[in-house]
Design an enzyme around this catalytic site. Structure first.
Site, short mmCIF file in Angstrom:
data_model
loop_
_atom_site.label_atom_id
_atom_site.label_comp_id
_atom_site.label_asym_id
_atom_site.label_seq_id
_atom_site.Cartn_x
_atom_site.Cartn_y
_atom_site.Cartn_z
N LYS A 75 8.88 -8.13 2.80
CA LYS A 75 10.10 -7.58 3.41
C LYS A 75 10.71 -8.63 4.33
CE LYS A 75 10.72 -2.69 4.46
NZ LYS A 75 10.31 -1.56 5.26
N LYS A 110 4.26 -8.05 3.41
CA LYS A 110 4.73 -6.88 2.64
C LYS A 110 5.88 -7.25 1.71
CE LYS A 110 5.33 -4.07 6.33
NZ LYS A 110 5.74 -2.83 7.04
N1 CTP Z 1 12.55 7.11 7.66
C1 CTP Z 1 13.04 8.41 7.56
N2 CTP Z 1 14.26 8.63 6.95
C2 CTP Z 1 14.99 7.60 6.49
C3 CTP Z 1 14.51 6.27 6.59
C4 CTP Z 1 13.26 6.05 7.20
O1 CTP Z 1 12.38 9.37 7.97
N3 CTP Z 1 16.15 7.85 5.91
C5 CTP Z 1 11.24 6.88 8.24
C6 CTP Z 1 10.29 6.23 7.25
O2 CTP Z 1 9.74 7.21 6.39
C7 CTP Z 1 9.26 5.62 8.17
C8 CTP Z 1 10.10 5.23 9.41
O3 CTP Z 1 11.34 5.95 9.31
O4 CTP Z 1 8.31 6.58 8.56
C9 CTP Z 1 10.37 3.74 9.45
O5 CTP Z 1 10.95 3.42 8.20
P1 CTP Z 1 11.33 1.97 7.71
O6 CTP Z 1 10.58 1.64 6.49
O7 CTP Z 1 11.30 1.01 8.82
O8 CTP Z 1 12.89 2.23 7.36
P2 CTP Z 1 13.64 2.40 6.00
O9 CTP Z 1 15.06 2.73 6.33
O10 CTP Z 1 12.91 3.33 5.08
O11 CTP Z 1 13.57 0.91 5.44
P3 CTP Z 1 13.63 0.37 3.95
O12 CTP Z 1 14.90 0.91 3.35
O13 CTP Z 1 13.65 -1.13 4.11
O14 CTP Z 1 12.39 0.87 3.27
#
Ligand code: CTP
Length: 155
Positions: free
Chosen positions: A49, A47
């Protein structure tokens, strides 16, 4: 035969934060048993990441959350159909950053996109850490001078 409603969600969950917690809480409230697919380090590489916390630790943290009943590794984009069938999933929950992306899976189970918690994300936390490490030599010297002054005052 039980009427247990099984929910599944997927994510990386790096630097576990309150947005993750609330997503898992809301996902669990939509059913009776919550399975979480935690992205492996290999899948994150696909991905594009890179996480700070390795898979085993991310999985251990997610497994310890009281709303989570089971953790499985998420290793590919294609495994969702297989998981839905294998675990008799009733509902797939994703954050709304994925809105529409998994609508094809509506042929296999319900699909719901939940709103994200505003103002927090793993990327944001990583950037804050980076910001701390990127402190300029001038700012560092100023900070040292302030600390030196505090020490002098204490003597
Ligand atoms: N999620 C959420 N609210 C946030 C951050 C994440 O509801 N502020 C949810 C995402 O929508 C997903 C789950 O938590 O369903 C896991 O998200 P993940 O992608 O691991 O975390 P992120 O903080 O969004 O990571 P990144 O910033 O790297 O995208």
């Amino acid at each position: 035969m039980t009427n247990k409603r099984t929910v599944i969600t997927y994510g990386t969950f790096d630097l576990f934060h309150v947005g993750h917690l609330r997503l898992l809480k809301r996902a669990r409230e939509l059913g009776d048993y919550l399975i979480v697919g935690v992205s492996t380090d290999q899948f994150n590489a696909i991905k594009g990441k890179k996480t700070i916390i390795p898979y085993d630790q991310r999985a251990e943290i997610v497994q310890s959350i009281r709303y989570v009943d089971q953790v499985i590794p998420e290793q590919s984009w294609e495994q969702k159909v297989e998981d839905i069938q294998k675990f008799n999933i009733d509902l797939l929950v994703m954050g709304e950053d994925w809105k529409g992306k998994f609508d094809d899976l509506k042929a296999y189970c319900e699909v719901v996109y939940l709103p994200r918690t505003q103002g927090v994300s793993s990327s944001r936390l990583k950037n804050s850490l980076k910001g701390l490490l990127d402190i300029s030599p001038v700012k560092l010297r100023e900070a040292i001078e302030v600390l030196q002054q505090i020490l002098n005052d204490l003597e």
